[in-house]
Design a protein around this motif. Structure first.
Motif, mmCIF file in Angstrom:
data_model
loop_
_atom_site.group_PDB
_atom_site.id
_atom_site.type_symbol
_atom_site.label_atom_id
_atom_site.label_comp_id
_atom_site.label_asym_id
_atom_site.label_seq_id
_atom_site.Cartn_x
_atom_site.Cartn_y
_atom_site.Cartn_z
ATOM 1 N N SER A 135 11.912 9.473 -17.248
ATOM 2 C CA SER A 135 12.183 9.052 -15.878
ATOM 3 C C SER A 135 11.296 9.797 -14.880
ATOM 4 C CB SER A 135 13.651 9.274 -15.534
ATOM 5 O OG SER A 135 14.480 8.410 -16.286
ATOM 6 N N ALA A 136 11.099 11.083 -15.087
ATOM 7 C CA ALA A 136 10.246 11.854 -14.177
ATOM 8 C C ALA A 136 8.813 11.337 -14.212
ATOM 9 C CB ALA A 136 10.290 13.333 -14.548
ATOM 10 N N ARG A 137 8.333 11.036 -15.407
ATOM 11 C CA ARG A 137 6.965 10.521 -15.543
ATOM 12 C C ARG A 137 6.840 9.145 -14.911
ATOM 13 N NH1 ARG A 137 5.434 8.024 -20.091
ATOM 14 N NH2 ARG A 137 7.070 9.080 -21.302
ATOM 15 N N GLN A 138 7.816 8.284 -15.158
ATOM 16 C CA GLN A 138 7.763 6.933 -14.604
ATOM 17 C C GLN A 138 7.912 6.944 -13.088
ATOM 18 O OE1 GLN A 138 10.893 5.007 -16.878
ATOM 19 N NE2 GLN A 138 9.432 4.194 -18.351
ATOM 20 N N ARG A 139 8.792 7.803 -12.582
ATOM 21 C CA ARG A 139 8.990 7.855 -11.133
ATOM 22 C C ARG A 139 7.688 8.257 -10.420
ATOM 23 N NH1 ARG A 139 13.376 7.721 -7.941
ATOM 24 N NH2 ARG A 139 14.767 7.730 -9.750
ATOM 25 N N ALA A 140 6.953 9.187 -10.999
ATOM 26 C CA ALA A 140 5.691 9.609 -10.397
ATOM 27 C C ALA A 140 4.680 8.466 -10.388
ATOM 28 C CB ALA A 140 5.132 10.811 -11.149
ATOM 29 N N MET A 141 4.624 7.704 -11.474
ATOM 30 C CA MET A 141 3.693 6.579 -11.528
ATOM 31 C C MET A 141 4.092 5.491 -10.542
ATOM 32 S SD MET A 141 2.583 6.174 -15.553
ATOM 33 C CE MET A 141 4.183 6.426 -16.331
ATOM 34 N N VAL A 142 5.386 5.205 -10.428
ATOM 35 C CA VAL A 142 5.846 4.182 -9.491
ATOM 36 C C VAL A 142 5.566 4.598 -8.056
ATOM 37 C CG1 VAL A 142 7.943 3.142 -8.516
ATOM 38 C CG2 VAL A 142 7.559 3.083 -10.973
ATOM 39 N N GLU A 143 5.736 5.864 -7.734
ATOM 40 C CA GLU A 143 5.426 6.335 -6.384
ATOM 41 C C GLU A 143 3.950 6.134 -6.072
ATOM 42 O OE1 GLU A 143 6.836 10.323 -6.355
ATOM 43 O OE2 GLU A 143 8.937 9.751 -6.028
ATOM 44 N N ARG A 144 3.099 6.319 -7.072
ATOM 45 C CA ARG A 144 1.670 6.092 -6.867
ATOM 46 C C ARG A 144 1.373 4.614 -6.637
ATOM 47 N NH1 ARG A 144 -0.160 8.052 -11.167
ATOM 48 N NH2 ARG A 144 -1.582 6.655 -12.203
ATOM 49 N N VAL A 145 2.059 3.753 -7.379
ATOM 50 C CA VAL A 145 1.885 2.312 -7.177
ATOM 51 C C VAL A 145 2.327 1.921 -5.767
ATOM 52 C CG1 VAL A 145 2.659 0.019 -7.895
ATOM 53 C CG2 VAL A 145 2.117 1.742 -9.622
ATOM 54 N N ARG A 146 3.491 2.385 -5.352
ATOM 55 C CA ARG A 146 4.002 2.042 -4.026
ATOM 56 C C ARG A 146 3.020 2.457 -2.929
ATOM 57 N NH1 ARG A 146 9.593 0.842 -3.680
ATOM 58 N NH2 ARG A 146 9.458 1.351 -1.468
ATOM 59 N N ALA A 147 2.470 3.656 -3.044
ATOM 60 C CA ALA A 147 1.554 4.150 -2.014
ATOM 61 C C ALA A 147 0.210 3.434 -2.058
ATOM 62 C CB ALA A 147 1.349 5.659 -2.186
ATOM 63 N N THR A 148 -0.310 3.220 -3.266
ATOM 64 C CA THR A 148 -1.662 2.662 -3.395
ATOM 65 C C THR A 148 -1.701 1.183 -3.054
ATOM 66 O OG1 THR A 148 -2.126 4.288 -5.134
ATOM 67 C CG2 THR A 148 -3.618 2.409 -4.958
ATOM 68 N N VAL A 149 -0.729 0.424 -3.491
ATOM 69 C CA VAL A 149 -0.713 -1.012 -3.188
ATOM 70 C C VAL A 149 -0.695 -1.228 -1.680
ATOM 71 C CG1 VAL A 149 0.684 -3.102 -3.317
ATOM 72 C CG2 VAL A 149 0.296 -1.740 -5.364
ATOM 73 N N GLY A 150 0.161 -0.481 -0.989
ATOM 74 C CA GLY A 150 0.238 -0.637 0.459
ATOM 75 C C GLY A 150 -1.054 -0.261 1.167
ATOM 76 N N ALA A 151 -1.836 0.647 0.571
ATOM 77 C CA ALA A 151 -3.062 1.110 1.209
ATOM 78 C C ALA A 151 -4.280 0.276 0.854
ATOM 79 C CB ALA A 151 -3.314 2.573 0.822
ATOM 80 N N THR A 152 -4.268 -0.408 -0.284
ATOM 81 C CA THR A 152 -5.476 -1.097 -0.762
ATOM 82 C C THR A 152 -5.392 -2.623 -0.707
ATOM 83 O OG1 THR A 152 -4.673 -1.039 -3.054
ATOM 84 C CG2 THR A 152 -6.038 0.808 -2.307
ATOM 85 N N VAL A 153 -4.198 -3.178 -0.551
ATOM 86 C CA VAL A 153 -4.046 -4.634 -0.499
ATOM 87 C C VAL A 153 -3.555 -5.025 0.889
ATOM 88 C CG1 VAL A 153 -2.925 -6.652 -1.488
ATOM 89 C CG2 VAL A 153 -3.500 -4.700 -2.956
ATOM 90 N N PRO A 154 -4.352 -5.790 1.654
ATOM 91 C CA PRO A 154 -3.909 -6.206 2.988
ATOM 92 C C PRO A 154 -2.712 -7.165 2.906
ATOM 93 C CG PRO A 154 -6.287 -6.485 2.711
ATOM 94 C CD PRO A 154 -5.724 -6.245 1.354
ATOM 95 N N ASP A 155 -1.899 -7.164 3.936
ATOM 96 C CA ASP A 155 -0.779 -8.103 4.068
ATOM 97 C C ASP A 155 0.126 -8.080 2.844
ATOM 98 O OD1 ASP A 155 -1.645 -9.119 6.617
ATOM 99 O OD2 ASP A 155 -3.191 -10.245 5.537
ATOM 100 N N VAL A 156 0.587 -6.894 2.499
ATOM 101 C CA VAL A 156 1.488 -6.740 1.358
ATOM 102 C C VAL A 156 2.725 -5.982 1.829
ATOM 103 C CG1 VAL A 156 0.516 -4.543 0.569
ATOM 104 C CG2 VAL A 156 1.653 -6.045 -1.072
#
Length: 408
Positions: free
Chosen positions: A289-310
């Motif tokens: 869970s700790a490993r997955q939570r860290a990866m999901v947090e990275r997805v949440r931050a990166t998607v919002g920063a790299t994909v417009p209108d998301v």
């Protein structure tokens, strides 16, 4: 020591049972770089090595009807009892509260409708969260009784204060149904707060299919349901939990089985394998869970920063550790799934159970968020940082290409 297959003595070392890590080998590096990446564990987690080991061995001894008195029947009964004991221990319940069903959907239907039948003479109707799984929604409508929905916040959590309002206006309901965590956006539900708001003897049904094994069960349930393939057990094994002392009545035609909560002949080898996987998942969940939570947090931050209108949806903190959902404007969700699949990424779009109908997700609609261009990622126990990096590198390009096809 008995040589009977048991979850307690199963091995669950994953080394050598999947794609290699390619360390020190150029060919291995290329294989790792191009191998398909499965990111849909919320639909079905790949079979856990512990389940695989037990399933193969239990199939040789657990084939007979566990209700028969002959030797093979008694052997099967011992395996079934073992599976029930291990499952109960892993979930923190009593063994006599555990019944194996043919699927998570069957467990939902039996648990929810059994509570309803037990209360039919004293109260009617249901109180359900607006983001419940379709199995719950279909079951409540099937009865023809009134269904009162609890609204949810934009993050996907039900509003506990609305529960008291519904009861004050409509009168007592037979059953309240609140899932432990949402299956589409991962938001944890305030089960305890809903119970406090009801402040009565209304039995609570909890659909725990999305969270069982990954997180402890919430307190206060009268009946609950789980599904083995969500935690890496075999498909076709559901778990129905009915709390000792709860008033539950079989809502369907019965048979000659002693346990009226069960229907027909249990798949004993699969039940034992499901218990083995659950035991292993619970033992390793803090680290995973700790490993997955860290990866999901990275997805949440990166998607919002790299994909417009998301729009990244669901609660950013009170959520399942392995799941993240986001919606992209001007993109069809099914097209996004198809294009990512062509590039080797298996993901889901919209509701896991209604995507094939091409109808908007009732969960996202209830939340008031974007329902178009929806993507749900759910990590497996084997998902790596490299898998996530590859997905994040490909996603902006795929979204841009799809938007270019439809024009300005």
């Amino acid at each position: 020591m008995s040589d009977r297959p048991s979850p307690d003595d199963s091995r669950h070392d994953s080394a050598g049972d999947g794609a290699g890590d390619g360390a020190g080998d150029g060919a291995g590096d290329r294989a790792t770089a191009t191998r398909p990446v499965y990111l849909d564990s919320a639909s079905a987690e790949p079979l856990h090595p512990a389940a695989r080991d037990v399933l193969l061995r239990a199939a040789e001894q657990g084939y007979a009807d566990p209700r028969r008195l002959h030797g093979p029947g008694r052997a099967a009964r011992l395996l079934l009892d073992n599976a029930r004991e291990v499952t109960a221990q892993a979930l923190g319940v009593r063994a006599d509260e555990v019944t194996f069903t043919g699927s998570g959907t069957e467990a939902v239907h039996r648990g929810l409708l059994g509570l309803h039948r037990g209360r039919a003479r004293s109260a009617g109707g249901f109180l359900v969260g607006a983001v419940e799984h379709s199995a719950v929604r279909h079951a409540t409508r099937w009865t023809g009784e009134p269904v009162h929905e609890l609204p949810v916040t934009r993050l996907g959590a039900v509003d506990p204060s609305a529960a008291a309002d519904v009861v004050a206006e409509a009168g007592p309901v037979a059953v309240a149904a609140v899932q432990s965590a949402n299956h589409e956006v991962g938001t944890l539900q305030p089960v305890a707060a809903v119970l406090d708001a009801l402040a009565g003897d209304t039995p609570l049904f909890v659909d725990a299919c999305a969270s069982a094994g990954r997180m402890p069960l919430p307190a206060g349930w009268s009946a609950a349901a789980a599904s083995a393939h969500k935690w890496g057990g075999p498909a076709g094994v559901g778990v129905l939990l009915v709390r000792k002392g709860s008033v539950w009545r079989n809502p369907f035609p019965g048979d000659d089985r002693v346990d009226e909560r069960a229907a027909g002949f249990e798949n004993v080898p699969a039940a034992l394998a499901a218990a083995a996987a659950l035991q292993a998942v619970v033992a390793e969940r803090d680290e995973v869970s700790a490993r997955q939570r860290a990866m999901v947090e990275r997805v949440r931050a990166t998607v919002g920063a790299t994909v417009p209108d998301v729009e990244v949806v669901g609660d950013p903190t009170d959520r399942l550790p392995h799941l993240v959902t986001f919606s992209c404007l001007y993109v069809d969700g099914e097209a996004l799934v198809t294009e990512l699949d062509r590039r080797g990424f298996g993901i889901a779009s919209g509701s896991a159970c209604t995507a094939s109908t091409l109808t908007p997700s009732h969960v996202l609609a209830a939340m008031g968020v974007l329902t178009h261009g929806n993507v749900r990622l759910s990590l497996t126990r084997e998902t790596t940082d490299d898998d996530v990096d590859r997905f994040l590198a490909v996603l902006p390009e795929v979204v841009a290409e799809l938007r270019a096809r439809v024009g300005p």
